[in-house]
Design a protein around this motif. Structure first.
Motif, PDB file in Angstrom:
ATOM      1  N   GLY A   9      -4.650  10.049   1.987  1.00  0.00           N
ATOM      2  CA  GLY A   9      -4.554  11.292   1.227  1.00  0.00           C
ATOM      3  C   GLY A   9      -5.624  11.396   0.158  1.00  0.00           C
ATOM      4  N   ILE A  10      -5.824  10.331  -0.597  1.00  0.00           N
ATOM      5  CA  ILE A  10      -6.851  10.334  -1.646  1.00  0.00           C
ATOM      6  C   ILE A  10      -8.229  10.539  -1.033  1.00  0.00           C
ATOM      7  CG2 ILE A  10      -8.055   8.900  -3.349  1.00  0.00           C
ATOM      8  CD1 ILE A  10      -5.304   7.579  -3.945  1.00  0.00           C
ATOM      9  N   ARG A  11      -8.538   9.768   0.004  1.00  0.00           N
ATOM     10  CA  ARG A  11      -9.854   9.892   0.635  1.00  0.00           C
ATOM     11  C   ARG A  11     -10.062  11.282   1.230  1.00  0.00           C
ATOM     12  NH1 ARG A  11      -9.171   4.369   3.666  1.00  0.00           N
ATOM     13  NH2 ARG A  11     -10.025   5.519   5.429  1.00  0.00           N
ATOM     14  N   ALA A  12      -9.013  11.826   1.854  1.00  0.00           N
ATOM     15  CA  ALA A  12      -9.118  13.161   2.451  1.00  0.00           C
ATOM     16  C   ALA A  12      -9.353  14.224   1.380  1.00  0.00           C
ATOM     17  CB  ALA A  12      -7.862  13.483   3.256  1.00  0.00           C
ATOM     18  N   VAL A  13      -8.628  14.146   0.275  1.00  0.00           N
ATOM     19  CA  VAL A  13      -8.780  15.146  -0.792  1.00  0.00           C
ATOM     20  C   VAL A  13     -10.178  15.066  -1.395  1.00  0.00           C
ATOM     21  CG1 VAL A  13      -7.965  15.861  -3.071  1.00  0.00           C
ATOM     22  CG2 VAL A  13      -6.311  15.359  -1.268  1.00  0.00           C
ATOM     23  N   ARG A  51       1.467  22.255   1.162  1.00  0.00           N
ATOM     24  CA  ARG A  51       2.742  22.851   0.747  1.00  0.00           C
ATOM     25  C   ARG A  51       2.984  22.672  -0.751  1.00  0.00           C
ATOM     26  NH1 ARG A  51       5.527  19.893   4.687  1.00  0.00           N
ATOM     27  NH2 ARG A  51       4.852  20.756   6.643  1.00  0.00           N
ATOM     28  N   MET A  52       2.497  21.560  -1.296  1.00  0.00           N
ATOM     29  CA  MET A  52       2.672  21.274  -2.719  1.00  0.00           C
ATOM     30  C   MET A  52       1.636  21.990  -3.590  1.00  0.00           C
ATOM     31  SD  MET A  52       3.394  17.233  -2.613  1.00  0.00           S
ATOM     32  CE  MET A  52       4.857  16.529  -1.905  1.00  0.00           C
ATOM     33  N   GLY A  53       0.663  22.635  -2.952  1.00  0.00           N
ATOM     34  CA  GLY A  53      -0.340  23.383  -3.697  1.00  0.00           C
ATOM     35  C   GLY A  53      -1.504  22.555  -4.210  1.00  0.00           C
ATOM     36  N   LEU A  54      -1.670  21.327  -3.696  1.00  0.00           N
ATOM     37  CA  LEU A  54      -2.778  20.489  -4.148  1.00  0.00           C
ATOM     38  C   LEU A  54      -4.066  20.774  -3.388  1.00  0.00           C
ATOM     39  CD1 LEU A  54      -0.947  17.086  -4.706  1.00  0.00           C
ATOM     40  CD2 LEU A  54      -1.406  18.901  -6.348  1.00  0.00           C
ATOM     41  N   VAL A  55      -3.940  21.232  -2.152  1.00  0.00           N
ATOM     42  CA  VAL A  55      -5.083  21.699  -1.365  1.00  0.00           C
ATOM     43  C   VAL A  55      -4.651  23.004  -0.696  1.00  0.00           C
ATOM     44  CG1 VAL A  55      -6.054  19.402  -0.912  1.00  0.00           C
ATOM     45  CG2 VAL A  55      -4.464  20.403   0.737  1.00  0.00           C
ATOM     46  N   LYS A  81       1.161  10.679  -6.956  1.00  0.00           N
ATOM     47  CA  LYS A  81       2.577  11.014  -7.150  1.00  0.00           C
ATOM     48  C   LYS A  81       3.109  11.912  -6.039  1.00  0.00           C
ATOM     49  CE  LYS A  81       3.224  10.337 -12.085  1.00  0.00           C
ATOM     50  NZ  LYS A  81       3.590  10.965 -13.370  1.00  0.00           N
ATOM     51  N   ALA A  82       2.277  12.806  -5.518  1.00  0.00           N
ATOM     52  CA  ALA A  82       2.708  13.690  -4.439  1.00  0.00           C
ATOM     53  C   ALA A  82       3.016  12.903  -3.165  1.00  0.00           C
ATOM     54  CB  ALA A  82       1.642  14.743  -4.156  1.00  0.00           C
ATOM     55  N   ILE A  83       2.300  11.827  -2.938  1.00  0.00           N
ATOM     56  CA  ILE A  83       2.471  11.055  -1.700  1.00  0.00           C
ATOM     57  C   ILE A  83       3.394   9.857  -1.895  1.00  0.00           C
ATOM     58  CG2 ILE A  83       1.280   9.718   0.086  1.00  0.00           C
ATOM     59  CD1 ILE A  83      -1.191  11.516  -0.490  1.00  0.00           C
ATOM     60  N   ASP A  84       3.149   9.066  -2.929  1.00  0.00           N
ATOM     61  CA  ASP A  84       3.909   7.826  -3.128  1.00  0.00           C
ATOM     62  C   ASP A  84       4.986   7.918  -4.200  1.00  0.00           C
ATOM     63  OD1 ASP A  84       2.563   6.459  -1.163  1.00  0.00           O
ATOM     64  OD2 ASP A  84       1.335   5.254  -2.529  1.00  0.00           O
ATOM     65  N   GLY A  85       5.033   9.017  -4.933  1.00  0.00           N
ATOM     66  CA  GLY A  85       5.974   9.110  -6.042  1.00  0.00           C
ATOM     67  C   GLY A  85       5.463   8.289  -7.220  1.00  0.00           C
ATOM     68  N   ASP A  86       6.346   7.993  -8.152  1.00  0.00           N
ATOM     69  CA  ASP A  86       5.903   7.244  -9.335  1.00  0.00           C
ATOM     70  C   ASP A  86       6.434   5.810  -9.386  1.00  0.00           C
ATOM     71  OD1 ASP A  86       8.533   7.720  -9.958  1.00  0.00           O
ATOM     72  OD2 ASP A  86       8.135   8.659 -11.895  1.00  0.00           O
ATOM     73  N   LYS A  87       6.957   5.316  -8.273  1.00  0.00           N
ATOM     74  CA  LYS A  87       7.490   3.952  -8.235  1.00  0.00           C
ATOM     75  C   LYS A  87       6.438   2.905  -8.604  1.00  0.00           C
ATOM     76  CE  LYS A  87      10.033   0.870  -5.086  1.00  0.00           C
ATOM     77  NZ  LYS A  87      10.579  -0.028  -5.938  1.00  0.00           N
ATOM     78  N   LEU A  88       5.194   3.169  -8.243  1.00  0.00           N
ATOM     79  CA  LEU A  88       4.104   2.255  -8.574  1.00  0.00           C
ATOM     80  C   LEU A  88       3.997   2.040 -10.082  1.00  0.00           C
ATOM     81  CD1 LEU A  88       1.530   0.662  -7.716  1.00  0.00           C
ATOM     82  CD2 LEU A  88       0.298   2.805  -7.875  1.00  0.00           C
ATOM     83  N   PHE A  89       4.354   3.054 -10.846  1.00  0.00           N
ATOM     84  CA  PHE A  89       4.208   2.991 -12.300  1.00  0.00           C
ATOM     85  C   PHE A  89       5.483   2.547 -13.012  1.00  0.00           C
ATOM     86  CE2 PHE A  89       1.668   6.532 -10.569  1.00  0.00           C
ATOM     87  CZ  PHE A  89       0.442   5.893 -10.621  1.00  0.00           C
TER      88      PHE A  89
END
Length: 143
Positions: A9-13, A51-55, A81-89
């Motif tokens: 997702g990051i690379r695609a964006v 759908r989330m409005g990021l692209v 956060k849109a893909i993995d949520g905030d669990k990483l943090f």
């Protein structure tokens, strides 16, 4: 640290923003070729981000993914956060359910510092900033 979906997702964006700045839309085949990602999986990720409005996306022969001016300024943390949520943090580096300030796991304090540093970096860098070096050939999206 990121899930495979988040990496793609990051690379695609980043690729989509760079392509938009060239005045073009990015088709899913081009995106997947340039970031070395599987097409169906990446298409699903990008549909969710759209759908989330990021692209944004447009169907048809001249369609593809692109970003509006306000979307190009999105921060990396928005994509994560849109893909993995905030669990990483918020989660434990070892996956211990009861890990907290009061009951820390063996790496709690060291991992917390790394986690906070990562979050700060993601909050402070826009996807657009990353496209400058990509457009100049100084960084790459392929392995």
């Amino acid at each position: 640290m990121f899930s495979k979906a988040c990496e793609y997702g990051i690379r695609a964006v980043i690729f989509i923003v760079a392509r938009t700045e060239q005045g073009k839309r990015a088709g899913i085949k081009d995106i997947c070729k340039e970031i070395e990602a599987p097409e169906p999986f990446t298409a699903k990720i990008l549909q969710n981000l759209s759908r989330m409005g990021l692209v944004s996306s447009m169907k048809g022969p001249n369609g593809g993914f692109y970003v509006e001016p306000h979307q190009a300024q999105l921060k990396l943390i928005d994509v994560v956060k849109a893909i993995d949520g905030d669990k990483l943090f918020t989660g434990c580096g070892l996956g211990v359910k009861e890990c907290s300030e009061d009951k820390p796991c063996p790496i709690h304090h060291q991992f917390k510092a790394i986690r906070n540093s990562l979050q700060e970096m993601l909050e402070n860098i826009s996807v657009r900033e990353l496209t400058e070096d990509l457009s100049n050939g100084l960084v790459f999206l392929k392995k």
